[in-house]
Design a protein around this motif. Structure first.
Motif, PDB file in Angstrom:
ATOM      1  N   HIS A  29      30.331   6.197 101.210  1.00  0.00           N
ATOM      2  CA  HIS A  29      31.319   5.277 101.778  1.00  0.00           C
ATOM      3  C   HIS A  29      31.679   5.665 103.207  1.00  0.00           C
ATOM      4  N   SER A  30      32.119   4.664 103.924  1.00  0.00           N
ATOM      5  CA  SER A  30      32.703   4.851 105.254  1.00  0.00           C
ATOM      6  C   SER A  30      34.101   4.260 105.181  1.00  0.00           C
ATOM      7  N   ASN A  31      34.753   4.128 106.315  1.00  0.00           N
ATOM      8  CA  ASN A  31      36.092   3.546 106.297  1.00  0.00           C
ATOM      9  C   ASN A  31      36.065   2.045 106.014  1.00  0.00           C
ATOM     10  N   SER A  32      34.901   1.402 106.104  1.00  0.00           N
ATOM     11  CA  SER A  32      34.855  -0.050 105.950  1.00  0.00           C
ATOM     12  C   SER A  32      33.959  -0.544 104.820  1.00  0.00           C
ATOM     13  N   GLU A  33      33.194   0.345 104.185  1.00  0.00           N
ATOM     14  CA  GLU A  33      32.290  -0.130 103.141  1.00  0.00           C
ATOM     15  C   GLU A  33      31.913   0.973 102.166  1.00  0.00           C
ATOM     16  N   PHE A  34      31.529   0.544 100.966  1.00  0.00           N
ATOM     17  CA  PHE A  34      30.945   1.408  99.952  1.00  0.00           C
ATOM     18  C   PHE A  34      29.496   0.977  99.786  1.00  0.00           C
ATOM     19  N   VAL A  35      28.593   1.944  99.705  1.00  0.00           N
ATOM     20  CA  VAL A  35      27.178   1.658  99.497  1.00  0.00           C
ATOM     21  C   VAL A  35      26.780   2.294  98.167  1.00  0.00           C
ATOM     22  N   ILE A  36      26.280   1.460  97.252  1.00  0.00           N
ATOM     23  CA  ILE A  36      25.846   1.944  95.948  1.00  0.00           C
ATOM     24  C   ILE A  36      24.343   1.744  95.850  1.00  0.00           C
ATOM     25  N   ASP A  37      23.614   2.846  95.714  1.00  0.00           N
ATOM     26  CA  ASP A  37      22.174   2.796  95.509  1.00  0.00           C
ATOM     27  C   ASP A  37      21.904   2.989  94.018  1.00  0.00           C
ATOM     28  N   PHE A  38      21.197   2.037  93.420  1.00  0.00           N
ATOM     29  CA  PHE A  38      20.783   2.138  92.033  1.00  0.00           C
ATOM     30  C   PHE A  38      19.342   2.641  92.031  1.00  0.00           C
ATOM     31  N   ILE A  39      19.119   3.752  91.323  1.00  0.00           N
ATOM     32  CA  ILE A  39      17.868   4.506  91.412  1.00  0.00           C
ATOM     33  C   ILE A  39      17.234   4.622  90.031  1.00  0.00           C
ATOM     34  N   ARG A  40      15.907   4.600  90.004  1.00  0.00           N
ATOM     35  CA  ARG A  40      15.174   4.864  88.766  1.00  0.00           C
ATOM     36  C   ARG A  40      14.558   6.248  88.891  1.00  0.00           C
ATOM     37  N   LEU A  41      15.020   7.170  88.049  1.00  0.00           N
ATOM     38  CA  LEU A  41      14.529   8.545  88.006  1.00  0.00           C
ATOM     39  C   LEU A  41      13.723   8.701  86.730  1.00  0.00           C
ATOM     40  N   MET A  42      12.434   8.988  86.872  1.00  0.00           N
ATOM     41  CA  MET A  42      11.561   9.101  85.704  1.00  0.00           C
ATOM     42  C   MET A  42      11.262  10.570  85.416  1.00  0.00           C
ATOM     43  N   PRO A  43      11.243  10.959  84.138  1.00  0.00           N
ATOM     44  CA  PRO A  43      10.964  12.358  83.771  1.00  0.00           C
ATOM     45  C   PRO A  43       9.592  12.798  84.282  1.00  0.00           C
ATOM     46  N   GLY A  44       9.541  13.988  84.857  1.00  0.00           N
ATOM     47  CA  GLY A  44       8.284  14.560  85.314  1.00  0.00           C
ATOM     48  C   GLY A  44       7.770  14.006  86.630  1.00  0.00           C
TER      49      GLY A  44
END
Length: 102
Positions: A29-44
């Protein structure tokens, strides 16, 4: 008829309706926005991919938090408590400044 005037017509394309799987979220986040990254983490697999990035104003981030809290409460009333895994996340979560995780 005020209720009809306040309705929003929301279009959901077939492609978007399929959704995208993510099992990690990183939040900055900054003072004016929130950034949400949705990530796919795969085993191995040493490389994780950001599958979607959502940018919100602080007001909308707070509304999202309240909506999630309400929906989690309703979910747990129907299906029981959501249990948290104690498995550690396999990489440091503090790179790139102020971050949170979900």
């Amino acid at each position: 008829m005020e209720e009809e005037e306040n309705q929003i017509n929301i279009e959901l394309s077939e492609e978007m309706a399929e959704g995208v799987y993510a099992n990690l979220a990183m939040i900055a986040h900054s003072n004016s926005e929130f950034v949400i990254d949705f990530i796919r983490l795969m085993p191995g697999v040493p490389k994780a991919k950001v599958k979607s990035r959502i940018i919100l104003t602080p007001e909308h981030a707070q509304r999202l938090l309240m909506a999630l809290q309400d929906n989690i409460r309703k979910y747990e009333l129907n299906f029981g408590e959501i249990r948290q895994s104690n498995d550690p996340v396999p990489f440091p979560m503090n790179f790139g400044g102020q971050m949170g995780e979900a």
